[in-house]
Design a protein around this motif. Structure first.
Motif, PDB file in Angstrom:
ATOM      1  N   PRO A 151      87.371  61.695  10.909  1.00  0.00           N
ATOM      2  CA  PRO A 151      86.054  61.095  11.043  1.00  0.00           C
ATOM      3  C   PRO A 151      85.216  61.718   9.885  1.00  0.00           C
ATOM      4  O   PRO A 151      84.208  60.910   9.473  1.00  0.00           O
ATOM      5  CB  PRO A 151      85.700  61.764  12.500  1.00  0.00           C
ATOM      6  CG  PRO A 151      87.255  61.989  13.063  1.00  0.00           C
ATOM      7  CD  PRO A 151      88.098  62.402  11.967  1.00  0.00           C
ATOM      8  N   ARG A 186      89.731  48.100   2.894  1.00  0.00           N
ATOM      9  CA  ARG A 186      90.053  49.255   3.707  1.00  0.00           C
ATOM     10  C   ARG A 186      91.163  50.063   3.222  1.00  0.00           C
ATOM     11  O   ARG A 186      91.122  51.342   3.239  1.00  0.00           O
ATOM     12  CB  ARG A 186      90.717  48.704   5.226  1.00  0.00           C
ATOM     13  CG  ARG A 186      89.595  48.001   5.968  1.00  0.00           C
ATOM     14  CD  ARG A 186      88.519  49.032   6.542  1.00  0.00           C
ATOM     15  NE  ARG A 186      87.403  48.152   7.345  1.00  0.00           N
ATOM     16  CZ  ARG A 186      86.645  47.576   7.105  1.00  0.00           C
ATOM     17  NH1 ARG A 186      86.173  47.575   5.647  1.00  0.00           N
ATOM     18  NH2 ARG A 186      85.863  46.753   7.811  1.00  0.00           N
ATOM     19  N   GLU A 198      94.942  52.100   8.671  1.00  0.00           N
ATOM     20  CA  GLU A 198      94.775  52.157  10.053  1.00  0.00           C
ATOM     21  C   GLU A 198      93.870  52.977  10.474  1.00  0.00           C
ATOM     22  O   GLU A 198      92.892  52.818  11.261  1.00  0.00           O
ATOM     23  CB  GLU A 198      96.033  52.367  10.920  1.00  0.00           C
ATOM     24  CG  GLU A 198      97.187  51.114  10.763  1.00  0.00           C
ATOM     25  CD  GLU A 198      98.230  51.518   9.445  1.00  0.00           C
ATOM     26  OE1 GLU A 198      97.478  52.152   8.558  1.00  0.00           O
ATOM     27  OE2 GLU A 198      99.214  51.131   9.740  1.00  0.00           O
ATOM     28  N   THR A 199      93.882  54.424   9.825  1.00  0.00           N
ATOM     29  CA  THR A 199      92.844  55.420  10.204  1.00  0.00           C
ATOM     30  C   THR A 199      91.556  55.118   9.900  1.00  0.00           C
ATOM     31  O   THR A 199      90.686  55.374  10.396  1.00  0.00           O
ATOM     32  CB  THR A 199      93.440  56.847   9.740  1.00  0.00           C
ATOM     33  OG1 THR A 199      94.665  56.977  10.335  1.00  0.00           O
ATOM     34  CG2 THR A 199      92.435  57.725  10.092  1.00  0.00           C
ATOM     35  N   SER A 201      90.409  52.111   9.597  1.00  0.00           N
ATOM     36  CA  SER A 201      89.970  51.131  10.432  1.00  0.00           C
ATOM     37  C   SER A 201      89.333  51.719  11.896  1.00  0.00           C
ATOM     38  O   SER A 201      88.139  51.320  12.405  1.00  0.00           O
ATOM     39  CB  SER A 201      90.817  50.056  10.664  1.00  0.00           C
ATOM     40  OG  SER A 201      90.476  48.984  11.598  1.00  0.00           O
ATOM     41  N   ARG A 202      90.209  52.515  12.307  1.00  0.00           N
ATOM     42  CA  ARG A 202      89.805  53.217  13.651  1.00  0.00           C
ATOM     43  C   ARG A 202      88.414  53.867  13.625  1.00  0.00           C
ATOM     44  O   ARG A 202      88.039  53.838  14.445  1.00  0.00           O
ATOM     45  CB  ARG A 202      91.163  54.162  14.095  1.00  0.00           C
ATOM     46  CG  ARG A 202      92.067  53.524  14.833  1.00  0.00           C
ATOM     47  CD  ARG A 202      93.141  54.524  15.293  1.00  0.00           C
ATOM     48  NE  ARG A 202      94.386  54.394  14.440  1.00  0.00           N
ATOM     49  CZ  ARG A 202      95.330  53.644  14.849  1.00  0.00           C
ATOM     50  NH1 ARG A 202      95.350  52.594  15.942  1.00  0.00           N
ATOM     51  NH2 ARG A 202      96.584  53.603  13.950  1.00  0.00           N
ATOM     52  N   GLN A 203      88.339  54.738  12.453  1.00  0.00           N
ATOM     53  CA  GLN A 203      86.963  55.688  12.473  1.00  0.00           C
ATOM     54  C   GLN A 203      86.084  54.578  12.081  1.00  0.00           C
ATOM     55  O   GLN A 203      84.750  54.907  12.734  1.00  0.00           O
ATOM     56  CB  GLN A 203      87.328  56.292  11.252  1.00  0.00           C
ATOM     57  CG  GLN A 203      88.221  57.527  11.391  1.00  0.00           C
ATOM     58  CD  GLN A 203      88.174  58.281  12.595  1.00  0.00           C
ATOM     59  OE1 GLN A 203      87.157  58.450  13.307  1.00  0.00           O
ATOM     60  NE2 GLN A 203      89.214  58.529  13.282  1.00  0.00           N
ATOM     61  N   THR A 205      85.640  51.566  13.350  1.00  0.00           N
ATOM     62  CA  THR A 205      85.454  51.128  14.605  1.00  0.00           C
ATOM     63  C   THR A 205      84.545  52.013  15.558  1.00  0.00           C
ATOM     64  O   THR A 205      83.649  51.705  16.319  1.00  0.00           O
ATOM     65  CB  THR A 205      86.896  50.632  15.393  1.00  0.00           C
ATOM     66  OG1 THR A 205      87.285  49.531  14.376  1.00  0.00           O
ATOM     67  CG2 THR A 205      86.505  50.009  16.672  1.00  0.00           C
ATOM     68  N   ARG A 206      85.172  53.092  15.390  1.00  0.00           N
ATOM     69  CA  ARG A 206      84.604  54.091  16.238  1.00  0.00           C
ATOM     70  C   ARG A 206      82.848  54.538  16.042  1.00  0.00           C
ATOM     71  O   ARG A 206      82.067  54.526  16.712  1.00  0.00           O
ATOM     72  CB  ARG A 206      85.305  55.640  15.878  1.00  0.00           C
ATOM     73  CG  ARG A 206      84.929  56.773  17.129  1.00  0.00           C
ATOM     74  CD  ARG A 206      85.507  58.213  16.594  1.00  0.00           C
ATOM     75  NE  ARG A 206      85.545  58.290  15.188  1.00  0.00           N
ATOM     76  CZ  ARG A 206      84.166  59.011  14.761  1.00  0.00           C
ATOM     77  NH1 ARG A 206      83.351  59.279  15.771  1.00  0.00           N
ATOM     78  NH2 ARG A 206      83.890  59.308  13.533  1.00  0.00           N
ATOM     79  N   LYS A 208      81.003  52.185  14.836  1.00  0.00           N
ATOM     80  CA  LYS A 208      80.408  51.031  15.257  1.00  0.00           C
ATOM     81  C   LYS A 208      80.210  51.108  16.554  1.00  0.00           C
ATOM     82  O   LYS A 208      79.089  51.222  17.322  1.00  0.00           O
ATOM     83  CB  LYS A 208      81.214  49.647  14.841  1.00  0.00           C
ATOM     84  CG  LYS A 208      80.747  48.557  15.339  1.00  0.00           C
ATOM     85  CD  LYS A 208      81.500  47.127  15.080  1.00  0.00           C
ATOM     86  CE  LYS A 208      82.804  47.135  15.864  1.00  0.00           C
ATOM     87  NZ  LYS A 208      83.455  46.235  15.813  1.00  0.00           N
ATOM     88  N   THR A 209      81.154  51.372  17.476  1.00  0.00           N
ATOM     89  CA  THR A 209      81.461  51.513  18.935  1.00  0.00           C
ATOM     90  C   THR A 209      79.909  52.726  19.342  1.00  0.00           C
ATOM     91  O   THR A 209      79.464  52.448  20.285  1.00  0.00           O
ATOM     92  CB  THR A 209      82.709  51.949  19.521  1.00  0.00           C
ATOM     93  OG1 THR A 209      83.425  51.110  18.950  1.00  0.00           O
ATOM     94  CG2 THR A 209      82.359  52.094  21.028  1.00  0.00           C
ATOM     95  N   THR A 218      83.985  41.750   6.828  1.00  0.00           N
ATOM     96  CA  THR A 218      84.805  42.906   6.523  1.00  0.00           C
ATOM     97  C   THR A 218      84.180  43.844   5.381  1.00  0.00           C
ATOM     98  O   THR A 218      84.426  45.017   5.336  1.00  0.00           O
ATOM     99  CB  THR A 218      86.329  42.486   5.960  1.00  0.00           C
ATOM    100  OG1 THR A 218      86.083  42.097   4.610  1.00  0.00           O
ATOM    101  CG2 THR A 218      86.842  41.616   6.788  1.00  0.00           C
TER     102      THR A 218
END
Lengths: 236, 236
Positions: A151, A186, A198-199, A201-203, A205-206, A208-209, A218
């Motif tokens: 993060p 990415r 993947e990590t 992308s997940r971060q 998204t986090r 953004k959320t 993108t």
DNA sequence: CGTGGCTTTGAATTGACTCAATAGGGGTGG
DNA sequence: CCACCCCTATTGAGTCAATTCAAAGCCACG
């Protein structure tokens, strides 16, 4: 294409190392230099090969890539317009240099360029100062790679890219929403931060959320909450 | 203590930057320099503080430490005798510099030292070459920190320390058993490699159990199987 | 011979990775 | 204009390497 008259059309004439030269000196350097265009994905220097050129980057973004013999890769530096490219005083390149966007360079053969350096103390001093700055940056990145969490890495990266984009096209409202395009995929971000696609992308998204950033397409990023972003990048 | 006559008692007279100066030039620099001893654990530069000195390291080992605001630490460089210490052309230090062994320095006030640099192109060129090398080293270490496993990191570290020790006191039988002392504690090795003390300890024990190295006391290491060590450091 | 710091070893936890499948989106050609 | 395709990105489930927490053990030094 050889330089027109005297670098008058050069987009980075004042920011690049050449900025230290007066018109007379520029003529000598000018005679050595050649414009070269490279397309995205094209490499200009290969690790392990003889490194026979230096250059100024005129436009686009380049990456310096270090890799292990079994194929793991790490981006150890990014180069932007006006940055100096290459390793004077060193025969064999340590890192592969590849264009991450289409790019344009002003290329010099290494040996004559070194002679220009030696004859022009001001230019050598500027190169020393840039090299010292690059060393500080690399060492700061070592802390990030070794000791920061995923993060923190991603938040810090987005903040740094926003700062760079912001310094080019300054906004009226500092702290207000800033939108810019990431120059990297990415996968390339993962290669900069020592993570996986993947990590990263997940971060993102986090973030953004959490309402810290907005993602459009993108590449485009909007900073919605700069303070929160900073807080995630550098936890107290 | 001011320098005796003309640096004649200096242990690193020829390897340090000063090696580029002739006797006359050395007199000028000599007048600026002062010997200073520091004990293990003592810091000479603090991150965030004004960095008012440069120096040559005469004996001992120093570490450059980067840290996060919440106390995580990373050693981003090690300095050995004859190495140059400090950041010319930069007011505020980015990293704390601390002695990991008792050490001895030849210290110069920064501003006058910068003037000497500008007046002596040969010395500035040497500093540029050293800085470029330090940058290459830092970038290579970025690959290690981000992409190598704990076994690879520790094996590579032991190999590098052995090479450094070997280059000082060369052995008759290359590849034969070499014994040397690690200048760092387990904790400091962990801070160099981006690992924890426990992981470093476990990996060293693993190398010992595998018959690759012998450990005597907490500092001494003997390389029993240099080929195996190399194999673990750089897997195909 | 005690004491404190450094090191080793063990057990449990976890953050990031790997593997796998789905979704998006930009460009090309029909 | 639309359908398709390829490349990139997202999302999910399970795994594992290194960390964290904890407890001895060792050694150097006073």
């Amino acid at each position: 294409m050889i330089h027109q008259d005297i670098c008058s059309d050069c987009a980075v004439r004042d920011q690049a190392l050449c900025g230290s030269l007066d018109d007379r000196e520029l003529i000598a350097l000018n005679r050595l230099g050649q414009r070269r265009r490279v397309v995205r994905g094209e490499s200009i220097i290969w690790a392990g090969e003889e490194s026979v050129i230096c250059a100024n980057l005129l436009s686009g973004v380049l990456k310096l890539v270090a890799s292990t013999s079994d194929g793991r890769e790490q981006i150890v530096g990014l180069l932007y317009p006006a940055d100096f490219v290459g390793q004077p005083y060193e025969g064999e390149a340590d890192f592969t240099i590849t264009a991450v966007t289409d790019a344009e360079l002003c290329v010099f053969p290494r040996a004559p360029f070194e002679r220009v350096l030696e004859d022009h103390g001001r230019m050598e001093k500027l190169l020393l100062q840039r090299t010292l700055q690059a060393l500080r940056d690399a060492r700061a990145q070592m802390l990030t790679l070794a000791r920061k969490s995923a993060p923190e890495k991603v938040a810090g990266f987005v903040r740094d890219m926003a700062a760079r984009a912001g310094s080019n096209s300054c906004r009226a409202t500092p702290g207000g929403p800033v939108t810019f395009d990431l120059p990297l995929t990415r996968g390339q971000i993962a290669d900069v931060l020592g993570l996986t696609i993947e990590t990263v992308s997940r971060q993102l998204t986090r973030l953004k959320t959490a309402g810290v950033i907005r993602l459009s397409g993108t590449r485009a990023v909007t900073i919605l909450d700069a303070a929160a972003l900073e807080g995630q990048a550098e936890p107290a």
